[in-house]
Enzyme design. Structure first.
Site, PDB file in Angstrom:
ATOM      1  N   ASN A 216       1.770  -2.305  -8.938  1.00  0.00           N
ATOM      2  CA  ASN A 216       0.735  -1.485  -8.221  1.00  0.00           C
ATOM      3  C   ASN A 216      -0.623  -1.587  -8.585  1.00  0.00           C
ATOM      4  O   ASN A 216      -1.646  -1.279  -7.771  1.00  0.00           O
ATOM      5  CB  ASN A 216       1.141  -0.013  -8.742  1.00  0.00           C
ATOM      6  CG  ASN A 216      -0.052   1.121  -8.604  1.00  0.00           C
ATOM      7  OD1 ASN A 216      -0.232   1.573  -7.390  1.00  0.00           O
ATOM      8  ND2 ASN A 216      -0.913   1.330  -9.562  1.00  0.00           N
TER       9      ASN A 216
ATOM     10  N   GLY B 212      -0.981  -0.999 -13.530  1.00  0.00           N
ATOM     11  CA  GLY B 212      -2.242  -0.212 -12.973  1.00  0.00           C
ATOM     12  C   GLY B 212      -1.900   1.424 -13.062  1.00  0.00           C
ATOM     13  O   GLY B 212      -2.112   2.179 -12.300  1.00  0.00           O
TER      14      GLY B 212
ATOM     15  N   THR C 168      -2.823   3.863 -15.319  1.00  0.00           N
ATOM     16  CA  THR C 168      -3.726   4.691 -15.839  1.00  0.00           C
ATOM     17  C   THR C 168      -4.565   5.691 -15.205  1.00  0.00           C
ATOM     18  O   THR C 168      -4.978   6.370 -15.548  1.00  0.00           O
ATOM     19  CB  THR C 168      -4.803   3.673 -16.786  1.00  0.00           C
ATOM     20  OG1 THR C 168      -5.562   2.990 -15.819  1.00  0.00           O
ATOM     21  CG2 THR C 168      -4.084   2.733 -18.055  1.00  0.00           C
TER      22      THR C 168
ATOM     23  N   TYR D  30     -10.177  -6.370   1.329  1.00  0.00           N
ATOM     24  CA  TYR D  30      -9.062  -5.718   0.811  1.00  0.00           C
ATOM     25  C   TYR D  30      -7.967  -5.940   1.754  1.00  0.00           C
ATOM     26  O   TYR D  30      -6.859  -5.946   1.443  1.00  0.00           O
ATOM     27  CB  TYR D  30      -9.655  -4.235   0.582  1.00  0.00           C
ATOM     28  CG  TYR D  30      -8.710  -3.289   0.311  1.00  0.00           C
ATOM     29  CD1 TYR D  30      -8.272  -3.030  -1.051  1.00  0.00           C
ATOM     30  CD2 TYR D  30      -7.904  -2.229   1.099  1.00  0.00           C
ATOM     31  CE1 TYR D  30      -7.028  -2.432  -1.439  1.00  0.00           C
ATOM     32  CE2 TYR D  30      -7.032  -1.409   0.514  1.00  0.00           C
ATOM     33  CZ  TYR D  30      -6.764  -1.391  -0.591  1.00  0.00           C
ATOM     34  OH  TYR D  30      -5.763  -0.413  -1.094  1.00  0.00           O
TER      35      TYR D  30
END
Length: 245
Positions: free
Chosen positions: A80, A7, A9, A155
Site C-alpha cells: 500500500n 504504509g 500509519t 502518479y
C-alpha cells in the site's frame, strides 16, 4: 491471519490495518518513521510497528525479516505504501503541469515509491511464502481515470505500472499457493494526498474506511484461492453477491 501492511500509519493503510486488527488479525504496519509506526501500532490490538523505506532494498529486507520474526510468519502482504502528486506539484488540482515540466527527481521519487516499492516488498516476501506453502498478496490500486488524466505524471504512470506488475505477479504465481489480487477504493478518497481546499465543495470523497470490508474478506477463509481479481471497494457488496451467485 498474520498481515503485513506497508504504509500503514495513515490513509488507506491505517484504515485497512485497523479493520484487520479489529477482525482478529495480527498486523505489522510499516512507515518510513519507525517511531511513528510503533506509535500508530500501539493504538491497534496486537499490532506491531516496523520501520521500512520501500524504496531501499536493505530497508525492505530488514523490515520483512523483523515483521516475519515478530509475527511468526506473514500470511498476507498488503502493498500500500505510496506518495501522491502533491510531492511533485502541490497545486496539481488547480494548476496541473505538463509532463515536460515535471522535475526529474520528483518523477523518480514517485515511481520508486509507488511502483519499485511494490516490487521490492513482494520480491522479499514471496520466496518466504512459497517456502511456507502459500500466502496472499493484495496490491492497492487506483481508479483507471487517474492513469490517463492530464497533469498526473508521474502518479498516473506509477499506478498503471503497479497494476500491470500485479497482473504479471498473479500470472507468475498461478497454482503456487500464493494468490495475488488488486484492491482499489473506486473513487477519490480522503487520504491526505488530495489538497481538499482546492476541491469544489460539491465534490464527494470516499472515506478510507471503505477499504475495511474488502480487505477483511480477502484475509478470510472465504477468500482462500481467490486469485487475479480486481476488487473495487465501493462495489464490493455487489461483486461479492455476484461471486456467491
Amino acid at each position: 491471519m498474520k498481515v503485513l501492511v506497508t504504509g500503514g500509519t495513515s490513509g488507506l493503510g491505517l484504515a485497512m490495518a485497523s479493520a484487520l486488527a479489529a477482525a482478529g488479525a495480527t498486523v505489522a504496519l510499516t512507515g518510513r518513521s519507525g517511531r511513528r509506526a510503533r506509535a500508530v501500532a500501539a493504538g491497534l490490538p496486537g499490532a506491531v510497528g516496523v520501520e521500512m523505506d520501500v524504496r531501499d532494498e536493505s530497508s525492505v529486507a530488514g523490515a520483512v525479516e523483523e515483521a516475519w520474526s515478530r509475527l511468526g510468519g506473514v500470511d498476507m502482504l498488503v502493498n500500500n505504501a505510496g506518495i501522491g502528486m502533491r510531492t511533485v506539484n502541490p497545486r496539481f488540482m488547480t494548476h496541473p503541469q505538463g509532463f515536460w515540466e515535471v522535475p526529474v527527481a520528483g518523477f523518480r521519487a514517485v515511481i520508486e515509491t509507488n511502483l519499485t516499492g511494490y516490487f521490492l516488498v513482494a520480491r522479499e516476501v514471496t520466496p518466504r511464502m512459497l517456502a511456507a506453502g502459500g500466502g496472499r498478496i493484495v496490491n492497492i490500486a487506483v481508479s483507471e481515470s487517474t492513469t490517463h488524466r492530464a497533469g498526473f505524471v508521474p502518479y498516473g504512470p506509477s499506478r498503471a505500472g503497479s497494476e500491470s506488475l500485479s497482473r504479471i505477479m498473479a500470472a507468475d504465481l498461478r497454482d503456487t499457493g500464493v494468490t495475488v489480487n488488486l484492491l482499489l477504493p473506486g473513487g477519490p478518497t480522503v487520504t491526505g494526498m488530495l489538497p481538499l481546499d482546492t476541491v469544489p465543495e460539491d465534490r464527494r470523497f470516499l472515506e478510507p474506511s471503505v477499504m475495511g470490508p474488502p480487505i477483511v474478506w480477502l484475509a478470510s477463509d472465504d477468500a482462500a484461492g481467490v486469485h487475479d481479481e480486481r476488487v473495487v471497494a465501493v462495489e464490493f457488496d455487489r461483486w461479492l453477491r455476484g461471486r456467491n451467485g
